[in-house]
Design a protein around this motif. Structure first.
Motif, PDB file in Angstrom:
ATOM      1  N   MET A  93       0.678  -1.237   0.010  1.00 27.02           N
ATOM      2  CA  MET A  93      -0.122  -0.112   0.098  1.00 27.02           C
ATOM      3  C   MET A  93       1.152   1.346  -0.002  1.00 27.02           C
ATOM      4  O   MET A  93       0.285   2.200  -0.431  1.00 27.02           O
ATOM      5  N   GLU A  94       1.868   1.222   0.225  1.00 29.94           N
ATOM      6  CA  GLU A  94       3.080   2.284   0.155  1.00 29.94           C
ATOM      7  C   GLU A  94       4.409   1.701   0.187  1.00 29.94           C
ATOM      8  O   GLU A  94       4.700   0.632   0.404  1.00 29.94           O
ATOM      9  N   ASP A  95       5.237   2.465  -0.445  1.00 35.15           N
ATOM     10  CA  ASP A  95       6.755   2.218  -0.647  1.00 35.15           C
ATOM     11  C   ASP A  95       7.671   3.440  -0.235  1.00 35.15           C
ATOM     12  O   ASP A  95       7.459   4.519  -1.051  1.00 35.15           O
ATOM     13  N   PRO A  96       8.675   3.370   0.645  1.00 32.72           N
ATOM     14  CA  PRO A  96       9.554   4.395   1.115  1.00 32.72           C
ATOM     15  C   PRO A  96      10.498   4.682  -0.101  1.00 32.72           C
ATOM     16  O   PRO A  96      10.728   5.905  -0.279  1.00 32.72           O
ATOM     17  N   LYS A  97      10.533   3.851  -1.113  1.00 34.02           N
ATOM     18  CA  LYS A  97      11.254   4.151  -2.122  1.00 34.02           C
ATOM     19  C   LYS A  97      10.760   4.910  -3.736  1.00 34.02           C
ATOM     20  O   LYS A  97      11.079   5.013  -4.327  1.00 34.02           O
ATOM     21  N   GLY A  98       9.371   5.056  -3.186  1.00 29.98           N
ATOM     22  CA  GLY A  98       8.435   5.700  -4.174  1.00 29.98           C
ATOM     23  C   GLY A  98       7.916   5.049  -5.353  1.00 29.98           C
ATOM     24  O   GLY A  98       7.541   5.769  -6.308  1.00 29.98           O
ATOM     25  N   ARG A  99       8.287   3.787  -5.350  1.00 34.04           N
ATOM     26  CA  ARG A  99       7.682   3.001  -6.328  1.00 34.04           C
ATOM     27  C   ARG A  99       6.059   3.068  -6.485  1.00 34.04           C
ATOM     28  O   ARG A  99       5.546   3.102  -5.368  1.00 34.04           O
ATOM     29  N   TYR A 100       5.664   2.675  -7.823  1.00 36.34           N
ATOM     30  CA  TYR A 100       4.204   2.461  -7.910  1.00 36.34           C
ATOM     31  C   TYR A 100       3.484   1.335  -6.977  1.00 36.34           C
ATOM     32  O   TYR A 100       4.103   0.273  -6.993  1.00 36.34           O
ATOM     33  N   THR A 101       2.546   1.518  -6.234  1.00 34.76           N
ATOM     34  CA  THR A 101       1.869   0.514  -5.618  1.00 34.76           C
ATOM     35  C   THR A 101       0.587   0.510  -5.728  1.00 34.76           C
ATOM     36  O   THR A 101      -0.089   1.101  -6.363  1.00 34.76           O
ATOM     37  N   LEU A 102      -0.014  -0.442  -4.991  1.00 27.33           N
ATOM     38  CA  LEU A 102      -1.607  -0.718  -5.236  1.00 27.33           C
ATOM     39  C   LEU A 102      -2.367   0.466  -4.787  1.00 27.33           C
ATOM     40  O   LEU A 102      -3.478   0.569  -5.311  1.00 27.33           O
ATOM     41  N   ARG A 103      -2.034   1.172  -3.678  1.00 25.46           N
ATOM     42  CA  ARG A 103      -2.439   2.341  -3.340  1.00 25.46           C
ATOM     43  C   ARG A 103      -2.864   3.371  -4.475  1.00 25.46           C
ATOM     44  O   ARG A 103      -3.699   3.942  -4.670  1.00 25.46           O
ATOM     45  N   ASP A 104      -1.818   3.332  -5.240  1.00 24.56           N
ATOM     46  CA  ASP A 104      -2.024   4.315  -6.481  1.00 24.56           C
ATOM     47  C   ASP A 104      -2.838   3.742  -7.490  1.00 24.56           C
ATOM     48  O   ASP A 104      -3.404   4.823  -8.234  1.00 24.56           O
ATOM     49  N   ILE A 105      -3.409   2.624  -7.419  1.00 27.83           N
ATOM     50  CA  ILE A 105      -4.344   2.094  -8.301  1.00 27.83           C
ATOM     51  C   ILE A 105      -5.972   2.386  -7.677  1.00 27.83           C
ATOM     52  O   ILE A 105      -6.756   2.930  -8.352  1.00 27.83           O
ATOM     53  N   VAL A 106      -5.825   1.838  -6.344  1.00 31.44           N
ATOM     54  CA  VAL A 106      -7.244   2.116  -5.924  1.00 31.44           C
ATOM     55  C   VAL A 106      -7.475   3.347  -5.005  1.00 31.44           C
ATOM     56  O   VAL A 106      -8.603   3.689  -4.736  1.00 31.44           O
ATOM     57  N   GLY A 107      -6.641   4.095  -4.619  1.00 30.33           N
ATOM     58  CA  GLY A 107      -6.465   5.485  -4.260  1.00 30.33           C
ATOM     59  C   GLY A 107      -7.245   5.253  -2.792  1.00 30.33           C
ATOM     60  O   GLY A 107      -6.868   4.605  -2.131  1.00 30.33           O
ATOM     61  N   ASP A 108      -7.954   6.408  -2.138  1.00 26.88           N
ATOM     62  CA  ASP A 108      -8.262   6.381  -0.844  1.00 26.88           C
ATOM     63  C   ASP A 108      -9.600   5.995  -0.741  1.00 26.88           C
ATOM     64  O   ASP A 108     -10.287   6.583   0.255  1.00 26.88           O
ATOM     65  N   LYS A 109     -10.336   5.691  -1.741  1.00 31.23           N
ATOM     66  CA  LYS A 109     -11.674   5.686  -1.547  1.00 31.23           C
ATOM     67  C   LYS A 109     -12.329   4.485  -0.561  1.00 31.23           C
ATOM     68  O   LYS A 109     -13.325   4.654  -0.128  1.00 31.23           O
ATOM     69  N   TYR A 110     -11.321   3.679  -0.493  1.00 32.81           N
ATOM     70  CA  TYR A 110     -11.965   2.477   0.657  1.00 32.81           C
ATOM     71  C   TYR A 110     -11.077   2.524   1.836  1.00 32.81           C
ATOM     72  O   TYR A 110      -9.843   2.498   1.807  1.00 32.81           O
ATOM     73  N   GLU A 111     -11.828   2.688   2.964  1.00 33.98           N
ATOM     74  CA  GLU A 111     -10.975   2.804   4.140  1.00 33.98           C
ATOM     75  C   GLU A 111     -10.664   1.430   4.883  1.00 33.98           C
ATOM     76  O   GLU A 111     -11.215   0.427   4.637  1.00 33.98           O
ATOM     77  N   ARG A 112      -9.163   1.504   5.312  1.00 35.49           N
ATOM     78  CA  ARG A 112      -8.473   0.324   5.601  1.00 35.49           C
ATOM     79  C   ARG A 112      -8.424  -1.024   4.996  1.00 35.49           C
ATOM     80  O   ARG A 112      -8.516  -2.207   5.423  1.00 35.49           O
ATOM     81  N   ILE A 113      -8.216  -0.791   3.362  1.00 37.18           N
ATOM     82  CA  ILE A 113      -8.649  -1.848   2.517  1.00 37.18           C
ATOM     83  C   ILE A 113      -7.000  -2.363   2.323  1.00 37.18           C
ATOM     84  O   ILE A 113      -6.018  -1.662   2.565  1.00 37.18           O
ATOM     85  N   PHE A 114      -6.597  -3.695   2.292  1.00 34.24           N
ATOM     86  CA  PHE A 114      -5.445  -4.083   2.102  1.00 34.24           C
ATOM     87  C   PHE A 114      -5.500  -5.248   1.303  1.00 34.24           C
ATOM     88  O   PHE A 114      -6.359  -5.990   0.963  1.00 34.24           O
ATOM     89  N   HIS A 115      -4.296  -5.573   0.787  1.00 33.23           N
ATOM     90  CA  HIS A 115      -4.258  -6.812  -0.233  1.00 33.23           C
ATOM     91  C   HIS A 115      -4.210  -8.119   0.417  1.00 33.23           C
ATOM     92  O   HIS A 115      -3.574  -8.286   1.561  1.00 33.23           O
ATOM     93  N   MET A 116      -4.668  -9.334  -0.084  1.00 39.00           N
ATOM     94  CA  MET A 116      -4.725 -10.711   0.356  1.00 39.00           C
ATOM     95  C   MET A 116      -3.760 -11.187  -0.389  1.00 39.00           C
ATOM     96  O   MET A 116      -4.039 -11.768  -1.530  1.00 39.00           O
ATOM     97  N   GLY A 117      -2.555 -11.512  -0.039  1.00 37.19           N
ATOM     98  CA  GLY A 117      -1.513 -12.143  -0.719  1.00 37.19           C
ATOM     99  C   GLY A 117      -0.678 -10.894  -1.628  1.00 37.19           C
ATOM    100  O   GLY A 117      -1.135  -9.830  -1.579  1.00 37.19           O
ATOM    101  N   ARG A 118       0.324 -11.426  -2.373  1.00 41.02           N
ATOM    102  CA  ARG A 118       1.091 -10.827  -3.082  1.00 41.02           C
ATOM    103  C   ARG A 118       1.294 -11.297  -4.616  1.00 41.02           C
ATOM    104  O   ARG A 118       1.290 -12.636  -4.614  1.00 41.02           O
ATOM    105  N   LEU A 119       1.777 -10.649  -5.440  1.00 44.75           N
ATOM    106  CA  LEU A 119       2.636 -11.028  -6.823  1.00 44.75           C
ATOM    107  C   LEU A 119       3.912 -10.272  -6.671  1.00 44.75           C
ATOM    108  O   LEU A 119       4.060  -9.112  -6.080  1.00 44.75           O
ATOM    109  N   ASP A 120       4.858 -10.909  -7.054  1.00 46.65           N
ATOM    110  CA  ASP A 120       6.218 -10.369  -7.145  1.00 46.65           C
ATOM    111  C   ASP A 120       6.073  -9.129  -8.259  1.00 46.65           C
ATOM    112  O   ASP A 120       5.419  -8.999  -8.924  1.00 46.65           O
ATOM    113  N   TYR A 121       7.109  -8.376  -7.885  1.00 49.37           N
ATOM    114  CA  TYR A 121       7.297  -7.069  -8.721  1.00 49.37           C
ATOM    115  C   TYR A 121       7.152  -6.953 -10.134  1.00 49.37           C
ATOM    116  O   TYR A 121       6.323  -6.179 -10.913  1.00 49.37           O
ATOM    117  N   ASP A 122       7.610  -8.121 -10.811  1.00 48.66           N
ATOM    118  CA  ASP A 122       7.643  -8.386 -12.256  1.00 48.66           C
ATOM    119  C   ASP A 122       6.563  -9.212 -12.832  1.00 48.66           C
ATOM    120  O   ASP A 122       6.266  -9.710 -13.802  1.00 48.66           O
TER     121      ASP A 122
END
Length: 256
Positions: A93-122
């Motif tokens: 949902m955030e990255d200290p290095k400034g990379r594009y994250t899931l938060r950049d896709i879903v925005g702040d529309k949904y409160e306390r939303i989080f991803h269930m599992g991951r996919l690697d960067y590539d």
């Protein structure tokens, strides 16, 4: 001590209460007429007690409803999303290095939303997101090992024999033996093979590690399905809200 039906009747005074058949319809059990029939047939429980009379009301935030023993999960504050993660997007949902994250896709529309599992960067494809903590915990718990489907493009000409071996005997990785549930070649050229892979393991980079260990590095990896939820026509970098029917199917898959 009031039984479930009397508690349901008491919910008339609760501003958050709704008619039981309406709640069932919202949860994807069919029309209200069909849901009324389910109630009168004795298939519906409220807080552990059968409710067979029409007209009762329940509060989905505070009362537990079950149909044929399965939990009905309807909370107006809960939302579950299916998102198509593009390559080079961080499953965070955030990255200290400034990379594009899931938060950049879903925005702040949904409160306390989080991803269930991951996919690697590539890697690309389906990621499920929710603000339903109980659902998230069950989906990610190793006990349930939800089935996941991927389309992998690997270097080299992969044979059907190798596919069958990955299903029958598997391979040994640094953290133990692993087998695929399903492996099928979709297309092949002299230099690349596209293969459909199904497995339950949620270990980090597991598909890439499996094929890399036998000399077929993965060049592209797309996750197309998690349990009953399919990626479908969601465009990369987009998402959609799951229907109550889909959430119910996912919940059933993970024992809720």
């Amino acid at each position: 001590m009031p039984n479930a039906y009397s508690r349901a009747q008491m919910a008339h005074d609760d501003t958050d209460s709704i008619r039981l058949q309406k709640l069932l319809a919202q949860a994807g059990f069919g029309s209200r007429r069909k849901c009324e029939l389910m109630i009168t047939e004795g298939r519906v429980e409220v807080d552990g007690e059968l409710v067979t009379e029409l007209g009762s009301r329940v509060n989905p935030k505070t009362q537990q409803v079950r149909v044929d023993g399965s939990r009905v999960r309807v909370n107006p504050n809960h939302v579950t999303l299916a998102l198509n993660k593009p390559r080079r997007v961080l499953s965070a949902m955030e990255d200290p290095k400034g990379r594009y994250t899931l938060r950049d896709i879903v925005g702040d529309k949904y409160e306390r939303i989080f991803h269930m599992g991951r996919l690697d960067y590539d890697s690309e494809g389906l990621i499920l997101m929710t603000n339903d903590g109980e659902l998230s915990q069950h989906v990610m718990h190793p006990k349930y090992e939800v089935e996941k489907t991927y389309i992998a493009t690997v270097e080299g000409r992969l044979s059907g024999t190798v596919c069958r071996r990955l299903v029958k005997t598997g391979v040994q990785l640094d953290d133990g033996w692993i087998k695929l549930d399903h492996c099928a070649i979709i297309d092949a050229t002299r230099d690349f093979t596209m293969v459909k892979v199904v497995l339950h393991s949620g270990k980090n980079r597991i598909v890439r590690r499996i094929f890399g260990s036998i000399g077929f590095p993965v060049k592209r990896l797309v996750r197309t399905q998690i349990g009953p939820i399919k990626l479908g026509e969601i465009k990369p970098g987009s998402y959609r809200v799951l229907s109550q029917t889909e959430v119910r199917a996912l919940s059933k898959e993970v024992g809720l």
